[in-house]
Every structure is written in structure tokens, then in C-alpha cells.
Write an enzyme that holds these catalytic residues in place. Structure first.
Site, PDB file in Angstrom:
ATOM      1  N   GLU A 331       0.544  -1.392  -0.418  1.00  0.00           N
ATOM      2  CA  GLU A 331      -0.231   0.020  -0.281  1.00  0.00           C
ATOM      3  C   GLU A 331       0.879   1.239   0.142  1.00  0.00           C
ATOM      4  O   GLU A 331       0.447   2.260   0.719  1.00  0.00           O
ATOM      5  CB  GLU A 331      -0.947   0.176   1.251  1.00  0.00           C
TER       6      GLU A 331
HETATM    7  C1  TNX Z   1      -5.025  -3.886   4.276  1.00  0.00           C
HETATM    8  S1  TNX Z   1      -2.652  -6.309   4.216  1.00  0.00           S
HETATM    9  C2  TNX Z   1      -3.289  -4.095   5.029  1.00  0.00           C
HETATM   10  C3  TNX Z   1      -3.088  -3.411   6.240  1.00  0.00           C
HETATM   11  C4  TNX Z   1      -4.363  -3.407   7.079  1.00  0.00           C
HETATM   12  C5  TNX Z   1      -5.071  -4.878   6.557  1.00  0.00           C
HETATM   13  C6  TNX Z   1      -6.915  -4.369   7.623  1.00  0.00           C
HETATM   14  C7  TNX Z   1      -1.611  -5.387   4.212  1.00  0.00           C
HETATM   15  C8  TNX Z   1      -0.616  -5.531   3.753  1.00  0.00           C
HETATM   16  N1  TNX Z   1      -2.334  -4.280   4.523  1.00  0.00           N
HETATM   17  O1  TNX Z   1      -2.357  -2.217   6.504  1.00  0.00           O
HETATM   18  O2  TNX Z   1      -4.022  -3.625   8.398  1.00  0.00           O
HETATM   19  O3  TNX Z   1      -5.952  -4.271   5.280  1.00  0.00           O
HETATM   20  O4  TNX Z   1      -7.195  -5.108   7.201  1.00  0.00           O
END
Ligand code: TNX
Length: 518
Positions: A331
Site C-alpha cells: 500500500e
Molecule cells: C490492509 S494487508 C493492510 C493493512 C491493514 C489491513 C486491514 C496489508 C498488507 N495492508 O495495513 O491493517 O488491510 O485489514
């Protein structure tokens, strides 16, 4: 052979329909274990655990013998001394290390239950430990009580031969969104290791907080671990290096390897609050305890970024006996694609420089430098061309598809905790998929295993962790360990397991899909 007489007698009484002494016959079927063993052959009478039982183990298997003794002493009230050799005729649970080439390797084990004793054979202590976890589940649920039950328990007779499908069977805890104390982490290790989960990934930094002491950048935890750094300003805290080493040791004594994660180049707001030079304009951003993602980025063009990442990776690697060091990479919406590639080209090789295998969320697959790394698949769907291309160049994969394996997602719309961006995940959804053939273009040989992440935006207490992790963690653990997948069998074994959680005070979610035993 008192045990065999009693067990034999119980058999006769059963056959003749007379009331058998309830305690003398096995309460559990030989194959009634989570995760399902590879081969189960019930036969003959079982073994009655008694006052005179000893634990027989070579000194080299002392750590496993200690775990077995700890597991059985409280509820039986028996001494269960650990001895190098059991005397003739002494009923024993024997841990036997076999030589390589005896047909057992890695974490495989053979468990034989006869009236005179129980033998667990394996080529490694990890294999013996796996056998011990199986044996615990062959005793009835009150074996997990913490005070003597004054009951006689019989292990069902027969043989189990077992080995894992995957070398990597993981669980993840997010200490960044809400800090979890060392005792809470240890309690989780106790629970997951019962299901032969052998990796614990700790998500140690994020926008809200920084949870592991780094000597060369002390403000990370002074500021990023301060009270109020949990989501919504609740909680805070961090692990000192001494606490972290203690956790690593505690886990290792249960054959769980800790995988530390520092998330970069995104998810770094807490680090930038502590060290404003890590931003491009040098200005400290405001602290953030909301749950938005994707807004922060390290400054890719500044050299201080690489001094910081290298210091953190070096100190973390020194704390890590295990092979993997996780550098996040997910992300990074505030990092341009070119910057992301430039960052990974410098940072992925740093992990190898400090002797570890780089591990990251599936976004790292964009980088050519990920060819020797492990990518954790967390996205939705069964297609990911970027990851498939990386796999063709050598990248290995751990499977955590968010709509199957994410333990922070709600079970259904009424679940009081958790998120639902990936969907609702009832137990069957968590169980009914094949990690080896899930992603197109990712062949079974590229998959090292599975992991069940538990993000903690909505989770504060140990009770919260338990409610979201159990029972679904058992489903992911079975996908990691067992070669066969059979929902009807799984749900019935899971239903039979419920009273064990109840005995231990573990507040699991009583899914309506499961026939829970009283
Ligand atoms: C996505 S999964 C994220 C996290 C969040 C999560 C909540 C991922 C690699 N990144 O930053 O905590 O969703 O479900």
C-alpha cells in the site's frame, strides 16, 4: 501390564453392553486431531496415563520433554518424571530421535500407542514436538485444566504417521495498531503451536506506532511507542530488545520462529513523527491514530532514508535467529512507481547483506530485486500477473489471500469486532481453498506455505485476539499442515475441539457452521 488389562476389560464391557467405567476408554478417536494427520491406523487397546507413567527422552530432546511434562502435569496431578531410560515394565511416553534415513525427516513423526506405552519417533525435535501436540489432543479436553481432575485418561491405541505439507505455516499479529503485551503474544504462541503453526510474523511498525527498540534511532520508540499511539489514541507501548529476545526464545522453545516486520516505504508516519528528516520537506507530520492507509512514504531520493533502513535492518537481523526479515512494501500509494522500484532496488539487497531472506507483501514482486525474496500474497482474487511474473524469475510465495486468510475480517455482518473490506469470512470460507493451486500462474512448487494475518485496528485485548483468531486459525493451520482437505471431517474435529478452548478460557467465536461439542 495393568493398563492393558483395564483397557482390555473396558473393551469387553463395551462389547457386552455393560456399563464401562466411563474414564477407562478413550474419549477421543485416534484421528480426531487438528490439523488432520497424514495416516491414522487405530488398533488394539490404548494406553492409560497413570501415577506411574514416566516421560522417557534423551537429553537432546529435553526441551520437548519439558513441554510434554508441562502439558500433562497440571490436570493429571501426576509427577511424570523425565528420565533418560524407563525401567522394564514402567509405563512410559517415550520421545525417540531417529537417525536420518529411518523414513522420517524434517517435522515428520510417528506416534504409536500400545497398552505398555506411547512412543513418538522423529528425526528432529521439531518433529517430536509436532507428535506431542498430536498426543495432547488424543487426551480428553479436561487435560487442559490447570488443576488435578482426578480422572483416569486413556490414549486411543494405534499408529499415526504424519508430516507437514508446507514448511511455512504462519500466523501474524499486528502490534502497531494496538500494542499487545509480551504475555499476550506468549499466550498466542501457546495456542497457535498446538496446531503446528511454526512461524509468528510480528508487524512491528506502522503509521500509528513503532513497537521495537532500535538503538541507533531511539526516538522511534520514545515517541512512536509512547502512550496514546494506538488506534484512536488508545494504548501504546513497545518491546525492548530484551523483551523481544525473550519472546524469540519462548517461541523457539515451542518450535515457532519469529519473523519481524518493519513496514516501508509506506506505513511510516510514526517514524517520520519521531524523525522529521525522514520526510522530503523535513517537516514533522502530525501523529496519526486513525485507520487510513497509504498516505505516508519515506523520501526515496534522500540518503538518510537508506542510513535509516540499513540501521533498522541490521539491528533487526541481529535479533533474529530465523531466516526471514519482512520489509512490508504494501500500500505504498504515496510513493511513485519509479520511486518504489528505486527504493526496493536498494533495500531488498540490504536484507541479504545482513544474512536474511527478504520477505514482503506481494507488491514487492514489482521489483526485479525480489527474485530471491519471498512475497506474501494478500490481495483479493486468484490472478496476479505481476506476482506470477516474479515467480517465473524465482520469487517464492506465502499465501494469505485477504478474503480467506485474514483473521481481522468479520465472520458475518453481526461480528462486533473486525473489518470487512475483504468480505465476511466464515469458517468454511477460511478452510475451503487450496493454497497450492489458488493463484493462476503460480505453480504449487513456488508456494512455501500459508499465513493467517491478524490486523489489530479494532482489536485491543487478548480476548479480542482470541475471538477473531479462533476457530479460523485452525482452518489455515490445517491447510498448511495437512495434504487432504475435507470440510465434513474438519468441522466435526473442530466441533470436538471446542471444549478444549473452553477449558483454557479461550473465548472463541462459536460459528453456527460447526457442531460444537458441549
Ligand atoms: C490492509 S494487508 C493492510 C493493512 C491493514 C489491513 C486491514 C496489508 C498488507 N495492508 O495495513 O491493517 O488491510 O485489514
Amino acid at each position: 501390564m495393568r493398563a492393558s488389562l483395564i483397557a482390555g476389560l473396558a473393551g469387553v464391557l463395551l462389547v457386552t453392553g455393560l456399563a464401562a467405567p466411563a474414564q477407562a476408554r478413550p474419549a477421543v478417536e485416534l484421528g480426531g486431531v487438528l490439523p488432520a494427520p497424514a495416516q491414522v491406523r487405530p488398533h488394539g487397546p490404548g494406553f492409560r496415563l497413570g501415577e506411574r507413567t514416566v516421560i522417557e527422552a534423551p537429553r537432546a530432546a529435553g526441551v520437548v520433554a519439558d513441554r510434554l511434562a508441562e502439558a500433562l502435569r497440571p490436570a493429571t496431578g501426576f509427577r511424570l518424571p523425565i528420565v533418560a531410560r524407563a525401567g522394564r515394565g514402567t509405563p512410559a511416553i517415550s520421545l525417540l530421535l531417529t537417525r536420518p534415513g529411518d523414513g522420517l525427516d524434517g517435522e515428520g513423526y510417528r506416534l504409536s500407542v500400545r497398552p505398555g506405552g506411547v512412543a513418538i519417533r522423529a528425526a528432529s525435535n521439531a518433529g517430536l514436538f509436532a507428535g506431542v501436540q498430536t498426543l495432547r489432543q488424543l487426551l480428553p479436553a479436561p487435560i487442559d485444566a490447570t488443576t488435578p481432575q482426578h480422572a483416569a485418561w486413556t490414549v486411543p491405541g494405534g499408529d499415526i504417521e504424519d508430516r507437514p505439507r508446507y514448511a511455512y505455516r504462519g500466523a501474524m499479529l499486528d502490534l502497531a495498531r494496538h500494542f499487545h503485551t509480551p504475555d499476550e503474544v506468549k499466550a498466542y504462541i501457546d495456542e497457535i503451536s498446538r496446531f503446528k503453526v511454526n512461524y509468528l510474523h510480528l508487524h512491528l511498525s506502522d503509521d500509528q506506532g513503532w513497537r521495537i527498540q532500535i538503538d541507533s534511532w531511539p526516538r522511534l520508540t520514545e515517541i512512536g511507542g509512547a502512550p496514546g499511539t494506538g488506534v484512536d489514541g488508545v494504548g501504546g507501548g513497545f518491546l525492548t530488545k530484551a523483551e523481544y529476545r525473550d519472546l524469540v526464545r519462548y517461541a523457539a522453545d515451542r518450535f515457532v520462529t519469529v519473523v519481524p516486520e518493519i513496514d516501508m516505504p509506506g506505513h511510516v508516519n510514526a517514524a517520520q513523527v519521531a524523525y522529521p528528516e525522514l520526510t522530503c520537506d523535513g517537516q514533522a507530520p502530525p501523529p496519526r491514530t486513525d485507520t487510513a492507509v497509504g498516505y505516508s512514504s519515506l523520501c526515496i531520493g534522500k540518503e538518510v532514508t537508506y542510513r535509516f533502513t540499513e540501521d533498522v535492518i541490521r539491528e533487526l537481523a541481529a535479533l533474529t535467529p530465523g531466516p526471514y526479515l519482512h520489509i512490508g512494501g504494501d500500500e505504498a500509494h504515496a510513493t511513485s512507481d519509479a520511486d518504489y522500484l528505486a527504493f526496493q532496488a536498494r533495500v531488498l539487497p540490504l536484507v541479504a547483506k545482513y544474512g536474511k531472506t527478504a520477505y514482503g507483501w506481494n507488491e514487492i514482486a514489482q521489483s526485479p530485486a525480489a527474485a530471491t525474496a519471498v512475497a506474501q500474497y494478500w490481495n483479493l482474487g486468484t490472478e496476479n500477473a505481476v506476482l506470477a511474473a516474479a515467480v517465473a524469475r524465482g520469487t517464492k510465495v506465502i499465501m494469505s489471500p485477504a478474503d480467506r486468510a485474514y483473521l481481522d475480517q468479520k465472520y458475518d455482518p453481526s461480528t462486533p469486532l473486525g473489518l470487512s473490506w475483504a468480505g465476511y469470512i466464515e469458517v468454511r470460507t477460511a478452510y475451503d481453498w487450496d493454497p497450492g493451486s489458488y493463484l493462476s500462474g503460480v505453480p504449487a512448487e513456488a508456494v512455501l506455505g500459508v499465513e493467517a494475518p491478524l490486523w489489530s485496528e479494532t482489536l485491543r485485548s487478548g480476548d479480542d485476539i482470541e475471538f477473531m483468531a479462533f476457530p479460523r486459525l485452525a482452518a489455515i493451520a490445517e491447510l498448511g499442515w495437512s495434504t487432504t482437505r475435507d470440510w465434513e471431517s474438519f468441522r466435526s474435529r473442530l466441533g470436538a475441539y471446542g471444549p478444549r478452548w473452553t477449558t483454557r478460557g479461550v473465548g472463541f467465536y462459536p460459528s453456527p457452521q460447526i457442531p460444537w461439542a458441549a
